[in-house]
Design an enzyme around this catalytic site. Structure first.
Site, short mmCIF file in Angstrom:
data_model
loop_
_atom_site.label_atom_id
_atom_site.label_comp_id
_atom_site.label_asym_id
_atom_site.label_seq_id
_atom_site.Cartn_x
_atom_site.Cartn_y
_atom_site.Cartn_z
CG ASP A 192 -2.33 2.36 6.37
OD1 ASP A 192 -2.77 1.94 5.27
OD2 ASP A 192 -2.65 3.46 6.85
CG ASP A 251 -1.79 1.16 1.37
OD1 ASP A 251 -2.48 1.51 0.39
OD2 ASP A 251 -1.80 1.78 2.45
CG ASP A 284 -1.84 7.77 0.39
OD1 ASP A 284 -1.06 8.72 0.32
OD2 ASP A 284 -2.61 7.44 -0.55
#
Length: 255
Positions: free
Chosen positions: A199, A29, A31
């Site tokens: 995240d 991922d 961001d």
């Protein structure tokens, strides 16, 4: 424990650092995982709000809204600032406002993309370790493709990835499993042997549905919720902790 073994949210399916022989590829991922982009979001969104003659929004409020794509982010921000100003918007008003907000946000974000963002400590080292170990990598994000590519280039991370897929690359976004399954196809790897690193619960839910193992970072956003409560296979405080120090392609066990 091998990939595919049932587990609880507090019992990792495997030990960390990872055994290189257990995976053929990885999806990372962007961001909140590779780059802390909260500053970029705050700057672009507040420039947009200024254009719309609306109140500014604090970065702390934005943090819980990140991770579900730009459309969700803009709608959440508009609802938040209008509600804070005592103007809970009707659906038609919100739709009309969104139509004005989107081009403004795009222009501002493209203008500042990466200028208020920082690569997380250990992220570059983790990518370098995965590359040394011969793990093919794809960046898979809900961020629009153009924004993602520009950010990776600005931070010098684009060279690590064989593929970059943004939130507009496929018909659906995470937490739907489709982007992960399509990315596995592009990488030429089976989902069960393709690690998802993210995240948030979006990454974990998508991985579970796709049949991919998933490791989450303990920093990042996760919609304002504790990431250790998410159903994942493991958690790391840095991408540098994914593989043993000095892991290389020679460590792979051949059949």
């Amino acid at each position: 424990m091998p990939f595919g073994t049932p587990m609880t949210a507090t019992t990792p399916r495997f030990s960390l650092p990872l055994d290189r022989s257990a995976l053929d590829a990885a999806m990372i991922d962007l961001d909140g995982t590779l780059v802390d982009t909260l500053g970029d979001f705050a700057e672009a969104l507040n420039r947009m709000l200024h254009n719309l003659a609306l109140p500014a929004i604090a970065p702390d409020a934005i943090e819980a809204m990140v991770g579900k794509g730009s459309e969700h982010l803009l709608v959440s921000v508009l609802k938040h600032v209008l509600t804070q100003a005592g103007r809970a918007p009707a659906a038609m008003e919100l739709e009309a406002l969104y139509d004005r907000a989107w081009p403004s946000y795009q222009a501002h974000y493209l203008a500042i993309n990466g200028q208020f963002a920082q690569v997380y400590p250990g992220a570059r080292e983790g990518l370098e370790a995965l590359r040394r170990a011969g793990v093919p990598l794809a960046c898979l994000t809900n961020k629009p493709q153009a924004f993602a590519l520009a950010l990776l280039r600005a931070k010098g991370l684009d060279g690590f990835f064989a593929h970059v897929f943004g939130g507009d690359a496929f018909e659906k976004q995470k937490p739907d499993p489709l982007p992960l399954l399509r990315t596995c196809e592009a990488l030429g790897s089976l989902p069960a042997r393709t690690l998802m690193v993210g995240d948030s619960s979006n990454d974990a839910r998508a991985a579970r549905a796709a049949g991919c193992p998933v490791v989450l970072v303990t920093y990042g956003y996760n919609h304002g919720e504790p990431v250790q409560q998410v159903d994942a296979d493991g958690w790391v405080g840095s991408l540098a902790q994914l593989l043993p120090a000095g892991a290389a392609a020679a460590d792979v066990v051949q059949d």
